[in-house]
Design a protein around this motif. Structure first.
Motif, PDB file in Angstrom:
ATOM      1  N   SER A   1       3.183 -10.577   8.648  1.00 26.60           N
ATOM      2  CA  SER A   1       3.054 -11.393   7.621  1.00 26.60           C
ATOM      3  C   SER A   1       1.666 -11.237   7.147  1.00 26.60           C
ATOM      4  O   SER A   1       1.575 -11.116   5.534  1.00 26.60           O
ATOM      5  N   ARG A   2       0.700 -11.286   7.741  1.00 29.43           N
ATOM      6  CA  ARG A   2      -0.470 -11.130   7.335  1.00 29.43           C
ATOM      7  C   ARG A   2      -0.899  -9.660   6.563  1.00 29.43           C
ATOM      8  O   ARG A   2      -1.468  -9.772   5.557  1.00 29.43           O
ATOM      9  N   VAL A   3      -0.293  -8.763   7.108  1.00 30.60           N
ATOM     10  CA  VAL A   3      -0.530  -7.215   6.675  1.00 30.60           C
ATOM     11  C   VAL A   3       0.248  -7.295   5.272  1.00 30.60           C
ATOM     12  O   VAL A   3      -0.592  -6.896   4.263  1.00 30.60           O
ATOM     13  N   ALA A   4       1.284  -7.801   5.062  1.00 25.41           N
ATOM     14  CA  ALA A   4       2.252  -7.865   3.792  1.00 25.41           C
ATOM     15  C   ALA A   4       1.571  -8.792   2.874  1.00 25.41           C
ATOM     16  O   ALA A   4       1.178  -8.319   1.593  1.00 25.41           O
ATOM     17  N   ASP A   5       0.629  -9.958   3.052  1.00 24.54           N
ATOM     18  CA  ASP A   5       0.093 -10.548   2.363  1.00 24.54           C
ATOM     19  C   ASP A   5      -1.209  -9.981   1.779  1.00 24.54           C
ATOM     20  O   ASP A   5      -1.617 -10.164   0.673  1.00 24.54           O
ATOM     21  N   GLU A   6      -1.889  -9.585   2.777  1.00 26.55           N
ATOM     22  CA  GLU A   6      -3.528  -9.013   2.651  1.00 26.55           C
ATOM     23  C   GLU A   6      -3.393  -7.685   1.642  1.00 26.55           C
ATOM     24  O   GLU A   6      -4.110  -7.646   0.892  1.00 26.55           O
TER      25      GLU A   6
ATOM     26  N   TYR B   1       8.429   6.499   5.956  1.00 27.22           N
ATOM     27  CA  TYR B   1       7.330   6.119   6.584  1.00 27.22           C
ATOM     28  C   TYR B   1       7.429   4.290   6.173  1.00 27.22           C
ATOM     29  O   TYR B   1       7.958   3.983   5.077  1.00 27.22           O
ATOM     30  N   LYS B   2       7.107   3.649   6.944  1.00 28.14           N
ATOM     31  CA  LYS B   2       6.875   2.494   7.136  1.00 28.14           C
ATOM     32  C   LYS B   2       5.473   1.792   6.761  1.00 28.14           C
ATOM     33  O   LYS B   2       4.402   2.528   7.092  1.00 28.14           O
ATOM     34  N   ILE B   3       5.066   0.643   6.163  1.00 36.20           N
ATOM     35  CA  ILE B   3       3.856   0.027   5.940  1.00 36.20           C
ATOM     36  C   ILE B   3       3.330  -0.254   7.169  1.00 36.20           C
ATOM     37  O   ILE B   3       3.858  -1.199   7.905  1.00 36.20           O
ATOM     38  N   THR B   4       2.261   0.190   7.557  1.00 35.13           N
ATOM     39  CA  THR B   4       1.477  -0.125   8.839  1.00 35.13           C
ATOM     40  C   THR B   4       0.328  -0.806   8.538  1.00 35.13           C
ATOM     41  O   THR B   4      -0.210  -0.836   7.476  1.00 35.13           O
ATOM     42  N   ILE B   5      -0.628  -1.285   9.525  1.00 40.45           N
ATOM     43  CA  ILE B   5      -1.908  -1.885   9.396  1.00 40.45           C
ATOM     44  C   ILE B   5      -2.839  -1.063   8.539  1.00 40.45           C
ATOM     45  O   ILE B   5      -3.673  -1.364   8.070  1.00 40.45           O
TER      46      ILE B   5
ATOM     47  N   THR C   1      -1.779   2.043   7.002  1.00 41.76           N
ATOM     48  CA  THR C   1      -1.125   2.461   5.663  1.00 41.76           C
ATOM     49  C   THR C   1      -1.010   1.707   4.423  1.00 41.76           C
ATOM     50  O   THR C   1      -1.078   1.769   3.369  1.00 41.76           O
ATOM     51  N   GLY C   2      -1.390   0.253   5.036  1.00 51.42           N
ATOM     52  CA  GLY C   2      -1.578  -0.790   4.146  1.00 51.42           C
ATOM     53  C   GLY C   2      -2.630  -0.971   3.406  1.00 51.42           C
ATOM     54  O   GLY C   2      -2.671  -1.521   2.242  1.00 51.42           O
ATOM     55  N   ILE C   3      -3.715  -0.188   3.780  1.00 48.95           N
ATOM     56  CA  ILE C   3      -4.963  -0.167   2.865  1.00 48.95           C
ATOM     57  C   ILE C   3      -4.910   1.115   1.941  1.00 48.95           C
ATOM     58  O   ILE C   3      -6.090   1.016   1.135  1.00 48.95           O
ATOM     59  N   LEU C   4      -3.888   1.763   1.817  1.00 46.63           N
ATOM     60  CA  LEU C   4      -3.786   2.668   0.898  1.00 46.63           C
ATOM     61  C   LEU C   4      -3.726   2.318  -0.604  1.00 46.63           C
ATOM     62  O   LEU C   4      -4.567   2.762  -1.605  1.00 46.63           O
ATOM     63  N   PRO C   5      -3.161   1.340  -0.909  1.00 48.65           N
ATOM     64  CA  PRO C   5      -2.986   0.857  -2.315  1.00 48.65           C
ATOM     65  C   PRO C   5      -4.456   0.627  -2.963  1.00 48.65           C
ATOM     66  O   PRO C   5      -4.799   1.125  -3.927  1.00 48.65           O
ATOM     67  N   PRO C   6      -5.254  -0.394  -2.124  1.00 42.65           N
ATOM     68  CA  PRO C   6      -6.637  -0.487  -2.885  1.00 42.65           C
ATOM     69  C   PRO C   6      -7.462   0.517  -2.746  1.00 42.65           C
ATOM     70  O   PRO C   6      -8.312   0.773  -3.624  1.00 42.65           O
ATOM     71  N   LEU C   7      -7.243   1.393  -1.735  1.00 44.28           N
ATOM     72  CA  LEU C   7      -8.135   2.563  -1.591  1.00 44.28           C
ATOM     73  C   LEU C   7      -7.635   3.646  -2.888  1.00 44.28           C
ATOM     74  O   LEU C   7      -8.607   4.054  -3.560  1.00 44.28           O
TER      75      LEU C   7
ATOM     76  N   ASP D   1      -1.275  10.456  11.037  1.00 46.63           N
ATOM     77  CA  ASP D   1      -0.583  11.645  10.525  1.00 46.63           C
ATOM     78  C   ASP D   1       0.099  11.037   9.091  1.00 46.63           C
ATOM     79  O   ASP D   1       0.004  11.576   8.082  1.00 46.63           O
ATOM     80  N   GLN D   2       0.742   9.888   9.166  1.00 40.76           N
ATOM     81  CA  GLN D   2       1.343   8.947   8.016  1.00 40.76           C
ATOM     82  C   GLN D   2       0.292   8.873   6.962  1.00 40.76           C
ATOM     83  O   GLN D   2       0.323   9.220   5.819  1.00 40.76           O
ATOM     84  N   PHE D   3      -1.023   8.268   7.681  1.00 44.05           N
ATOM     85  CA  PHE D   3      -1.964   7.913   6.631  1.00 44.05           C
ATOM     86  C   PHE D   3      -2.693   9.284   5.789  1.00 44.05           C
ATOM     87  O   PHE D   3      -2.634   9.043   4.599  1.00 44.05           O
ATOM     88  N   SER D   4      -2.639  10.186   6.522  1.00 41.80           N
ATOM     89  CA  SER D   4      -3.373  11.290   6.214  1.00 41.80           C
ATOM     90  C   SER D   4      -2.584  12.284   5.153  1.00 41.80           C
ATOM     91  O   SER D   4      -3.045  12.569   4.217  1.00 41.80           O
ATOM     92  N   VAL D   5      -1.377  12.211   5.508  1.00 42.35           N
ATOM     93  CA  VAL D   5      -0.284  13.051   4.539  1.00 42.35           C
ATOM     94  C   VAL D   5      -0.185  12.182   3.118  1.00 42.35           C
ATOM     95  O   VAL D   5      -0.363  12.848   2.076  1.00 42.35           O
ATOM     96  N   ILE D   6      -0.203  10.915   3.279  1.00 45.70           N
ATOM     97  CA  ILE D   6      -0.025  10.109   2.066  1.00 45.70           C
ATOM     98  C   ILE D   6      -1.161   9.980   1.165  1.00 45.70           C
ATOM     99  O   ILE D   6      -1.120  10.346  -0.020  1.00 45.70           O
TER     100      ILE D   6
END
Length: 520
Positions: free
Chosen positions: A213-218, A267-271, A273-279, A343-348
């Motif tokens: 829940s926190r990851v989704a909100d943050e 892939y699913k959103i993890t803690i 891959t969750g930082i990818l949008p602001p990055l 792996d997921q983070f690097s590919v995306i």
């Protein structure tokens, strides 16, 4: 190549915008299907020995991490009314969809020997609701003989009762986990309110639900904040709204593409891959700022808008490509770790960075081709000389000094010793003493300048911004003049910071250079 790309984009600017719009819709469609992960994030490689042992353990003994534990302490734990209400709570939670089994004091089991079948049979210790305190005392006497439950479901000496709730694996690994855990939490809290007692809830499903829940909100908070802050920065820098709007369009496309690619790759959103949008917001904005700055600079040379836009692509396509591809490669190297999450983070991240590069390089020139040429107030930022103004401000005040963080002469001598080509090519007295470098920085002005040992500057930066009156400071970097490691003793004497070097290691022995070589 870049000239051809620029000519094609500007000649077919309408269709270019249509294609970008369709691409955004395509990624947006899949972005709506991206899901949060509610399962354990696989940090270690799947061929790791310990991970294989863990998988074997689960195959043998079943799934772990699916139990929510509820506990409370109350003086009436072993009183009839409290006990029956605790049993009612057990039954209410058992009825919640997604709950597999609930075990508490009122639902324990015992074993008895069946001699005729030569086996042990399991039977519930309590079959009906207790009606008197005497019945409860009798039950507790029998329960006391079953030492297995002592310390697990109850602690009589501390008046503690515990309830274990096992959840179905299917609900546990989906978004249904959140309402399921919250429903259990509500039932427990209602019980706590009735008896005015604190209810303690724990277990991996509960922790994972809170974290998810926190990851989704943050993700939303950080993405919105990054967009807002960068938009404000762009407006302050360029002073016109179109720069903000077009930069935000690039950013939004990048964020949508990020979420869409996550769904496309399954892939699913993890803690992480969750930082990818602001990055991606930051990376997209820096591309836009660079291109807008170059466009204004090119336009100022000749005043021809279309020529400036064409050269924006033809002359800057390659430098911007190299900048983005090196950034993308930096992220892609994480794929060699063997970790599924990395792996997921690097590919995306690698794919989206290059996609943002292409979108920025094409969209910014095409969008500005529809606008009138920049006005003089739009290009004021090209004439700002912050360093010169700051130095001039200091030079006008004789009581202010410049303290430089290293000694150029020592650095230059070390470069000569190492045989660095730039140092040999620029061999001169002024460079050796550092005068040429420092006064070039000052743009012709001559304020009072003091140079200091590079490692001493590091030590001072750490000590004089800390809350301590005395300290021992360790400085480790690649190389500072000649030192690579140094240890300092620092303290204040009559309000002045005093430093004493205790030990040091010099070039070429360097942990920092070794680290740099290994991580490039």
């Amino acid at each position: 190549m870049w000239n051809t790309l620029g000519s094609f984009s500007l000649r077919n600017r309408f269709w270019v915008l249509i294609v970008l719009g369709l691409l955004t819709i395509f990624f947006g469609f899949f972005a709506t299907k991206v899901q949060m992960t509610y399962d354990f994030v696989k940090m270690v490689p799947q061929d790791d020995v310990d991970y294989l042992d863990y998988v074997k353990f689960k195959e043998t003994f079943g799934e772990d991490g699916s139990i929510v534990v509820i506990g409370t302490r109350h003086p009436d734990v072993f009183k009839l009314n409290f006990f029956n209400d605790w049993q009612n709570l057990n039954e209410e939670i058992q009825k919640i969809e997604g709950v597999q089994k609930v075990v508490s004091l009122g639902s324990v089991y015992n074993l008895k020997r069946n001699d005729s079948l030569s086996k042990l049979e399991v039977y519930p210790l309590l079959k009906n609701k207790l009606k008197t305190q005497a019945e409860l005392d009798s039950f507790l006497y029998i329960l006391d003989g079953l030492k297995f439950y002592h310390g697990l479901l109850y602690v009589p000496e501390d008046s503690i009762a515990v309830m274990a709730v096992t959840l179905n694996k299917k609900e546990l690994d989906s978004k249904a986990c959140i309402p399921l855990v919250k429903a259990i939490e509500k039932k427990a809290n209602d019980f706590g309110l009735k008896y005015n007692t604190d209810m303690h809830i724990s277990g991996l499903p509960y922790v994972r639900t809170i974290m998810s829940s926190r990851v989704a909100d943050e993700i939303k908070i950080f993405t919105y904040l990054s967009i807002l802050i960068t938009a404000l920065f762009i407006f302050i820098f360029f002073r016109f709204i179109s720069a903000v709007i077009f930069s935000l369009i690039v950013v939004v496309i990048g964020v949508v593409a990020t979420m869409g690619l996550l769904a496309l790759f399954g892939y699913k959103i993890t803690i992480l891959t969750g930082i990818l949008p602001p990055l991606m917001v930051i990376i997209g904005v820096q591309n836009c700022i660079y291109l807008l700055n170059v466009y204004h600079k090119e336009f100022n040379k000749h005043g021809n808008k279309m020529m400036a836009l064409l050269r924006l692509i033809s002359k800057n396509g390659l430098p911007l490509f190299l900048t983005n591809v090196t950034t993308a490669v930096g992220f892609v190297v994480f794929s060699f770790s063997g970790s599924a999450m990395l792996d997921q983070f690097s590919v995306i991240s690698g794919l989206v960075i290059m996609l943002i590069y292409l979108i920025t390089l094409i969209f910014i020139p095409v969008a500005y081709s529809y606008l009138p040429p920049p006005k003089p107030q739009h290009t004021k930022h090209l004439n700002i000389s912050i360093v010169k103004d700051a130095i001039q401000y200091i030079d006008d005040r004789q009581d202010v000094e410049i303290h430089y963080y290293e000694r150029p002469m020592m650095k230059y001598l070390r470069q000569l010793r190492a045989g660095e080509k730039p140092a040999i090519a620029n061999l001169s007295v002024k460079n050796i003493i550092g005068e040429g470098l420092l006064y070039q920085l000052c743009d012709g002005l001559k304020p009072k300048i003091y140079t200091h040992n590079h490692h001493l500057s590091h030590a001072a930066a750490g000590f004089q911004t800390s809350p301590f009156d005395d300290a021992t400071i360790v400085v480790i970097d690649a190389i500072g003049e000649l030192d690579t490691i140094s240890i300092w003793d620092a303290k204040y004497v009559n309000g002045k910071a005093v430093y004493k070097k205790l030990w040091g290691k010099k070039y070429p022995d360097s942990i920092g250079l070794f680290y740099s070589a290994m991580t490039k």
